[in-house]
Enzyme design. Structure first.
Site, short mmCIF file in Angstrom:
data_model
loop_
_atom_site.label_atom_id
_atom_site.label_comp_id
_atom_site.label_asym_id
_atom_site.label_seq_id
_atom_site.Cartn_x
_atom_site.Cartn_y
_atom_site.Cartn_z
CD GLU A 60 -1.82 -2.33 1.62
OE1 GLU A 60 -0.65 -2.59 2.00
OE2 GLU A 60 -2.74 -3.16 1.66
CG HIS A 129 -10.18 -6.56 8.75
ND1 HIS A 129 -9.13 -7.04 9.46
CD2 HIS A 129 -9.91 -6.84 7.45
CE1 HIS A 129 -8.26 -7.61 8.63
NE2 HIS A 129 -8.71 -7.49 7.41
C1 LIG Z 1 -2.21 -4.13 4.89
C2 LIG Z 1 -3.19 -5.08 4.35
N1 LIG Z 1 -3.45 -5.08 3.03
C3 LIG Z 1 -4.35 -5.94 2.50
C4 LIG Z 1 -5.01 -6.82 3.30
C5 LIG Z 1 -6.05 -7.75 2.71
N2 LIG Z 1 -5.52 -9.11 2.67
C6 LIG Z 1 -5.78 -9.98 3.66
S1 LIG Z 1 -4.98 -11.42 3.45
C7 LIG Z 1 -4.30 -10.90 2.00
C8 LIG Z 1 -3.39 -11.79 1.23
C9 LIG Z 1 -2.19 -12.17 1.99
O1 LIG Z 1 -1.39 -13.00 1.22
P1 LIG Z 1 -0.20 -13.78 1.88
O2 LIG Z 1 0.64 -12.87 2.68
O3 LIG Z 1 0.46 -14.55 0.80
O4 LIG Z 1 -0.92 -14.76 2.91
P2 LIG Z 1 -1.97 -15.93 2.59
O5 LIG Z 1 -3.33 -15.33 2.63
O6 LIG Z 1 -1.63 -16.52 1.28
O7 LIG Z 1 -1.79 -16.89 3.72
C10 LIG Z 1 -4.71 -9.60 1.70
C11 LIG Z 1 -4.32 -8.86 0.51
C12 LIG Z 1 -4.73 -6.78 4.68
N3 LIG Z 1 -5.37 -7.59 5.54
N4 LIG Z 1 -3.81 -5.93 5.17
#
Ligand SMILES: Cc1ncc(C[n+]2csc(CCOP(=O)(O)OP(=O)(O)O)c2C)c(N)n1
Ligand SMILES: [Mg+2]
Lengths: 324, 323
Positions: A60, A129
């Protein structure tokens, strides 16, 4: 209402984006999972291609900074923040950069930037959230803060925000995404800085924002025949149309402000300040603010419900102000 | 270092418990959909059991773990109480976070469980803290920071690696590369094929291991733990794994069916069972018995969670400040 049609609010936002993308090649959008998750950006990538609709890594700070810089360079970026709670991780780009670059340049630079996303509660996603960020943003001089509460305004305000040459934080509420309502056919915009009387009344002025407008309209309907409630929706917190609010209070003599954001040092306090300074004589009762609890949002449904004003809470507060 | 036979049996139990927990939690979620008592973003750890299991098997009770939004597996593997987890998911006062936190925010500091996180990457810099404290106090405790490959695109990941390496902090960065961040494939999220190569830029060891093999994870993490306990600073371990379910409950699956069909081939549980049996570490009967014990544990834990009372709304402010 031949020139109106019923659509859901996400559709209204989606149409605004499609129309403004078509209107101006300089408009582009960056964000995570664009097109998915909440559907506001649906179809943009297919229609306008990945040059103008960029899906980003989870970075972000980087992509918001990119947008701030692109705005300075003459493009018109729209940043989608998946949950507005996450502005915290790009807050420097928003509060120290986007908000201030123009002023610090002596008014030379322009910042035609929109940062939009959704916030709110109801989905039980707990403290990181479920926040309301409008107060944080409204405290930063230089940012405009827009909060649509109806389908019609969602589209018109988003179009104006995209055409605006100053940085706009466009605050959507996920509890309103499924809201159905009338929307004018054809091209229209809704000006920033102009409040709207969403319901006319004569006994009390309820100033409400975002989803609280809908809850206040519900309360007003419940009290119809008993208490005549005027619901004023500022639509933009910054700039704030105090004239419309003052005119309403001068008419009704009573004021209640309602929002979901924590009540402490919130928008309600600001409205009460403006009204007591400007229209003290018109007040027949002490003004009140009903807002969210001064707490991180708890997960458990029974606790979350205790933290956000309900339609019943608003109904009670209206009665109290009118009967005091 | 290889895990002992006894450790490996326990590791199988842990993996079965995580799998059972997630499957039951997802079913409960759907059952409670109407009531609204169990909502929020439930991110299932199914498919990734080998990572938490292999990594936490290297840790002591007094070592720390920082988790993510997809954290149930970390919680179980580090010894968290399954009863308190179900109670938490159901929003009950007996939950591990007293119903205040929910799925993404489970805490048990006594077990070194320092919480999940709703902010992607949010836990990574926090993990620097206990690692710093261990050096500060002169203990040999280590800290593990779990995060997804998606989180490695956050600035805090890079800042934290640099600081940990610069200050020789006893920290193990465990990146769970499940190839997706929501619907974004790793190829569209990260500029290099493997997250582990990032370590070189910060001057600390980085390896990529098969994250569907708990023994491979154990070997890599135990080496990193030994390195950290000896005062040599952080390591980055990337465990390549597979996310079985959609990103979270309520979210549509965006991946191709053919890709999902292939998932079974990667299932870490039958694979580990087979490995243990072929090497004479566990018998088929013992596996059956283990499965029975695990289902009973889950069943009892769900019942506990369901029977537990909701918090009293009048206590909503409890827990904000130390009074
Ligand atoms: C700062 C932030 N940006 C976006 C999100 C929304 N979000 C939640 S989980 C996720 C994906 C995370 O991917 P990864 O780190 O690979 O973990 P995984 O879900 O694959 O375990 C996103 C974009 C968030 N929670 N926090
Ligand atoms: Mg991932």
């Amino acid at each position: 209402m031949a020139n109106m049609r019923e659509v859901v609010l996400t559709r209204a936002l989606n149409e605004a984006l499609h129309e403004e993308f078509k209107r101006d090649d300089n408009v582009f959008l960056v964000g995570e999972e664009v097109g998915g998750v909440f559907g506001v950006t649906r179809g943009l990538d297919r229609r306008f291609g990945d040059k103008r609709v960029r899906c980003t890594p989870i970075s972000e700070a980087a992509f918001t900074g990119l947008a701030v810089g692109a705005a300075v360079a003459g493009l018109r970026p729209i940043v989608e923040i998946m949950y507005l709670d996450f502005v915290t991780v790009c807050w420097d780009q928003i509060a120290n950069q986007a908000a201030k670059l123009r002023y610090m340049s002596g008014g030379i630079l322009k910042m035609p930037l929109v940062i939009r996303g959704q916030q709110g509660n109801l989905s039980r996603e707990a403290a990181q959230h479920s926040q309301q960020i409008e107060g944080w943003c409204a405290q930063v001089p230089g940012l405009k803060v827009v909060m649509p509460a109806t389908v019609e305004d969602a589209k018109g305000l988003l179009k104006s925000s995209i055409r605006e040459d100053n940085p706009v934080i466009f605050v959507e509420h996920r509890g309103l995404y499924g809201l159905k309502g009338p929307m004018p056919r054809g091209e229209y915009t809704t000006p920033l800085g102009v409040a709207k009387v969403q319901r006319e009344g004569s006994d009390i002025t309820v100033v409400a924002t975002s989803v609280a407008v809908q809850k206040s309209l519900g309360a007003a309907e419940k009290l119809a025949g008993q208490i005549s409630v005027e619901v004023v929706d500022p639509r933009t917190l910054v700039p704030l149309d105090t004239e419309t609010i003052l005119a309403s209070v001068r008419k009704t003599g009573r004021l209640l402000v309602v929002h979901d954001a924590p009540v402490r040092l919130g928008f309600g306090a600001e409205v009460v300040r403006a009204v007591t300074e400007e229209a003290f004589d018109a007040l027949q009762a002490a003004p009140r603010v009903v807002g969210g609890a001064n707490l991180p949002m708890p997960y458990s449904s029974v606790l979350e419900d205790a933290c956000i004003p309900s339609e019943d809470d608003i109904t009670q507060a209206i009665k109290q102000v009118v009967e005091s | 270092m290889k895990p002992t036979e006894q450790q490996m049996k326990e590791m199988l139990r842990t993996m079965l418990t995580i799998r059972g927990f997630e499957q039951t939690a997802c079913a409960l979620y759907m059952d409670n959909w109407e009531s609204g008592n169990f909502l929020g973003a439930l991110h299932s750890y199914e498919g990734q059991e080998a990572v938490a299991t292999g990594a936490c098997a290297c840790l002591r009770d007094d070592d720390y773990v920082f988790s993510t939004h997809r954290g149930h597996g970390h919680f179980i593997a580090k010894g968290g109480d399954v009863k308190a987890m179900f109670a938490e998911l159901l929003g009950k006062e007996a939950g591990c976070s007293r119903g205040r936190g929910g799925s993404m925010h489970m805490f048990d500091p006594e077990k070194g469980l320092m919480g999940g996180n709703g902010i992607v990457g949010g836990g990574i810099p926090l993990a620097l803290g206990p690692a710093f404290a261990a050096n500060y106090r002169g203990t040999d405790q280590v800290t593990v920071s779990f995060f997804g490959e998606g989180a490695s695109s956050q600035g805090v990941f890079h800042e934290s690696l640099n600081l940990a390496a610069l200050w020789d902090l006893p920290l193990i960065f465990v990146c769970e590369n499940n190839r997706y961040a929501v619907g974004t494939p790793v190829s569209q999220g990260i500029s290099v094929p493997n997250v582990s190569v990032r370590a070189a830029g910060y001057g600390c060891p980085g390896v990529t291991v098969d994250g569907d093999d708990p023994v491979a994870v154990y070997e890599a993490v135990s080496e990193a733990v030994a390195h950290a306990r000896a005062g040599n600073g952080p390591s980055l371990v990337e465990a390549v794994t597979h996310r079985y379910s959609t990103h979270c409950m309520v979210m549509q699956e965006g991946r191709e069916q053919s890709e999902l069909d292939e998932m079974n081939e990667h299932d870490p549980i039958p694979r580990f069972e087979q490995y243990l049996q072929e090497n004479g570490i566990i018998s088929a009967d013992e596996v059956q018995a283990l499965k029975g014990e695990v289902s009973q544990l889950i069943e009892e834990a769900v019942a506990f969670g369901e029977d537990a009372p909701f918090p009293d709304p009048a206590t909503v402010a409890d827990g904000l400040w130390v009074s």
